[in-house]
Design an enzyme around this catalytic site. Structure first.
Site, PDB file in Angstrom:
ATOM      1  N   ARG A  89       0.810  -1.213   0.000  1.00 28.38           N
ATOM      2  CA  ARG A  89       0.000   0.000   0.000  1.00 28.38           C
ATOM      3  C   ARG A  89       0.847   1.267   0.000  1.00 28.38           C
ATOM      4  O   ARG A  89       0.323   2.364   0.032  1.00 28.38           O
ATOM      5  CB  ARG A  89      -0.852  -0.007   1.256  1.00 28.38           C
ATOM      6  CG  ARG A  89      -2.335   0.049   1.006  1.00 28.38           C
ATOM      7  CD  ARG A  89      -2.998  -0.122   2.338  1.00 28.38           C
ATOM      8  NE  ARG A  89      -4.372   0.200   2.372  1.00 28.38           N
ATOM      9  CZ  ARG A  89      -5.347  -0.686   2.289  1.00 28.38           C
ATOM     10  NH1 ARG A  89      -5.082  -1.944   2.073  1.00 28.38           N
ATOM     11  NH2 ARG A  89      -6.584  -0.292   2.424  1.00 28.38           N
ATOM     12  N   ARG A 128     -21.649  -0.047   0.990  1.00 31.56           N
ATOM     13  CA  ARG A 128     -21.011  -1.361   1.133  1.00 31.56           C
ATOM     14  C   ARG A 128     -21.436  -2.035   2.444  1.00 31.56           C
ATOM     15  O   ARG A 128     -21.495  -1.400   3.486  1.00 31.56           O
ATOM     16  CB  ARG A 128     -19.492  -1.194   1.113  1.00 31.56           C
ATOM     17  CG  ARG A 128     -18.758  -2.496   1.409  1.00 31.56           C
ATOM     18  CD  ARG A 128     -17.365  -2.470   0.937  1.00 31.56           C
ATOM     19  NE  ARG A 128     -16.477  -1.628   1.723  1.00 31.56           N
ATOM     20  CZ  ARG A 128     -15.186  -1.505   1.457  1.00 31.56           C
ATOM     21  NH1 ARG A 128     -14.652  -2.151   0.441  1.00 31.56           N
ATOM     22  NH2 ARG A 128     -14.433  -0.740   2.199  1.00 31.56           N
ATOM     23  N   ARG A 161     -18.801  -1.394   7.708  1.00 30.72           N
ATOM     24  CA  ARG A 161     -17.472  -1.215   8.319  1.00 30.72           C
ATOM     25  C   ARG A 161     -17.366   0.147   8.997  1.00 30.72           C
ATOM     26  O   ARG A 161     -17.861   1.140   8.489  1.00 30.72           O
ATOM     27  CB  ARG A 161     -16.390  -1.356   7.241  1.00 30.72           C
ATOM     28  CG  ARG A 161     -16.057  -2.809   6.958  1.00 30.72           C
ATOM     29  CD  ARG A 161     -15.172  -2.968   5.768  1.00 30.72           C
ATOM     30  NE  ARG A 161     -14.006  -2.094   5.752  1.00 30.72           N
ATOM     31  CZ  ARG A 161     -13.026  -2.176   4.864  1.00 30.72           C
ATOM     32  NH1 ARG A 161     -13.077  -3.101   3.929  1.00 30.72           N
ATOM     33  NH2 ARG A 161     -12.014  -1.356   4.901  1.00 30.72           N
TER      34      ARG A 161
HETATM   35  P1  AMP Z   1      -8.898  -2.700   3.429  1.00 29.84           P
HETATM   36  O1  AMP Z   1      -9.823  -3.784   3.848  1.00 29.84           O
HETATM   37  O2  AMP Z   1      -7.901  -3.150   2.422  1.00 29.84           O
HETATM   38  O3  AMP Z   1      -9.624  -1.446   3.019  1.00 29.84           O
HETATM   39  O4  AMP Z   1      -8.032  -2.307   4.732  1.00 29.84           O
HETATM   40  C1  AMP Z   1      -8.658  -1.809   5.901  1.00 29.84           C
HETATM   41  C2  AMP Z   1      -7.646  -1.147   6.792  1.00 29.84           C
HETATM   42  O5  AMP Z   1      -6.642  -2.086   7.215  1.00 29.84           O
HETATM   43  C3  AMP Z   1      -6.839   0.010   6.182  1.00 29.84           C
HETATM   44  O6  AMP Z   1      -7.541   1.234   6.195  1.00 29.84           O
HETATM   45  C4  AMP Z   1      -5.620   0.027   7.097  1.00 29.84           C
HETATM   46  O7  AMP Z   1      -5.928   0.583   8.352  1.00 29.84           O
HETATM   47  C5  AMP Z   1      -5.364  -1.459   7.309  1.00 29.84           C
HETATM   48  N1  AMP Z   1      -4.493  -2.025   6.267  1.00 29.84           N
HETATM   49  C6  AMP Z   1      -4.834  -2.959   5.335  1.00 29.84           C
HETATM   50  N2  AMP Z   1      -3.794  -3.268   4.549  1.00 29.84           N
HETATM   51  C7  AMP Z   1      -2.766  -2.498   4.975  1.00 29.84           C
HETATM   52  C8  AMP Z   1      -1.410  -2.321   4.551  1.00 29.84           C
HETATM   53  N3  AMP Z   1      -0.917  -3.005   3.507  1.00 29.84           N
HETATM   54  N4  AMP Z   1      -0.636  -1.445   5.230  1.00 29.84           N
HETATM   55  C9  AMP Z   1      -1.117  -0.752   6.264  1.00 29.84           C
HETATM   56  N5  AMP Z   1      -2.384  -0.839   6.710  1.00 29.84           N
HETATM   57  C10 AMP Z   1      -3.204  -1.704   6.071  1.00 29.84           C
END
Ligand code: AMP
Length: 213
Positions: A89, A128, A161
């Site tokens: 990310r 969502r 969420r």
């Molecule tokens: P997502 O489900 O991919 O939208 O991720 C939800 C949350 O998890 C993000 O907003 C971050 O707080 C954390 N997160 C997920 N993947 C990462 C990553 N690769 N690096 C840092 N934080 C992450």
């Protein structure tokens, strides 16, 4: 062997496409967001630490995230390919995973970039809903469950969420455009990026991804 990285802003349909691709190609779907939410719902030590980042829509520190990825990649099911969603990310994470894969004599062979204008993702994220037990993703208008609030697959309860509120969506998108999007150029130099129009229907996006794989 498919070693895929799916990249795109929140609300581009990444999670939905990832689920279907993982099933179709029989490869594990590795989503750091899902792994983190699992820890949080099980209230593990790590889960408690993660809450302040994830619920606020802030990135979890790179060292914590890298440990999770190392553990996940070491599992047997990754030997025949994988699909990454939500990691890397930022550029530092991209450099870390490149080294990690190189040490395993592997590399991503496809980076799929889901492209969608900013205005559209806000509408998608607000509607969502996610299954509390299996993580399947729905949208109240664009992809609703058969019974309101209930997962079609396992009857789990659908929830919104905590990071899908207007303010947190705005800050997550800001992080995406400033830190995550530059990764696409990092992989473009390696000639493995395909851009896909993510404004289309779920099945059309899926068909376009299949064309490039
Ligand atoms: P997502 O489900 O991919 O939208 O991720 C939800 C949350 O998890 C993000 O907003 C971050 O707080 C954390 N997160 C997920 N993947 C990462 C990553 N690769 N690096 C840092 N934080 C992450």
């Amino acid at each position: 062997m498919q070693k895929i990285l799916l990249i795109g802003p929140q609300g581009s349909g990444k999670g939905t496409q990832a689920e279907q691709l993982a099933k179709t190609y029989s490869i594990p779907h590795i989503s750091t967001g899902d792994i983190f939410r699992q820890h949080m719902s099980e209230k593990t030590e790590l889960g408690k630490l993660l809450e302040s980042f994830v619920n606020e829509g802030k990135l979890v520190p790179n060292d914590v995230t890298l440990e999770i990825i190392k553990e996940r990649l070491a599992q047997d099911d990754c030997a025949n390919g994988f699909l990454f969603d939500g990691y890397p990310r930022n550029i530092e994470q991209a450099e870390s995973i490149d080294v990690l894969l190189e040490n395993l004599e592997m590399t991503f062979n496809h980076v799929i970039s889901l492209e969608i204008p900013r205005e559209l993702v806000i509408e998608r994220l607000e509607g969502r809903r996610t299954c509390a037990s299996c993580g399947k993703i729905y949208h109240i208008r664009f992809n609703p469950p058969i019974i309101d609030g209930i997962c079609d697959d396992d009857g789990g309860k659908l929830y919104q969420r905590e990071d899908d509120t207007i303010e947190k969506i705005a800050s997550r998108l800001e992080t995406y455009y400033t830190q995550t999007e530059p990764i696409i150029d990092h992989y473009r130099e390696k000639g493995i990026v395909s851009e896909i129009d993510a404004t289309l229907d779920i099945s059309e996006v899926f068909a376009k991804i299949q064309e490039v794989l």
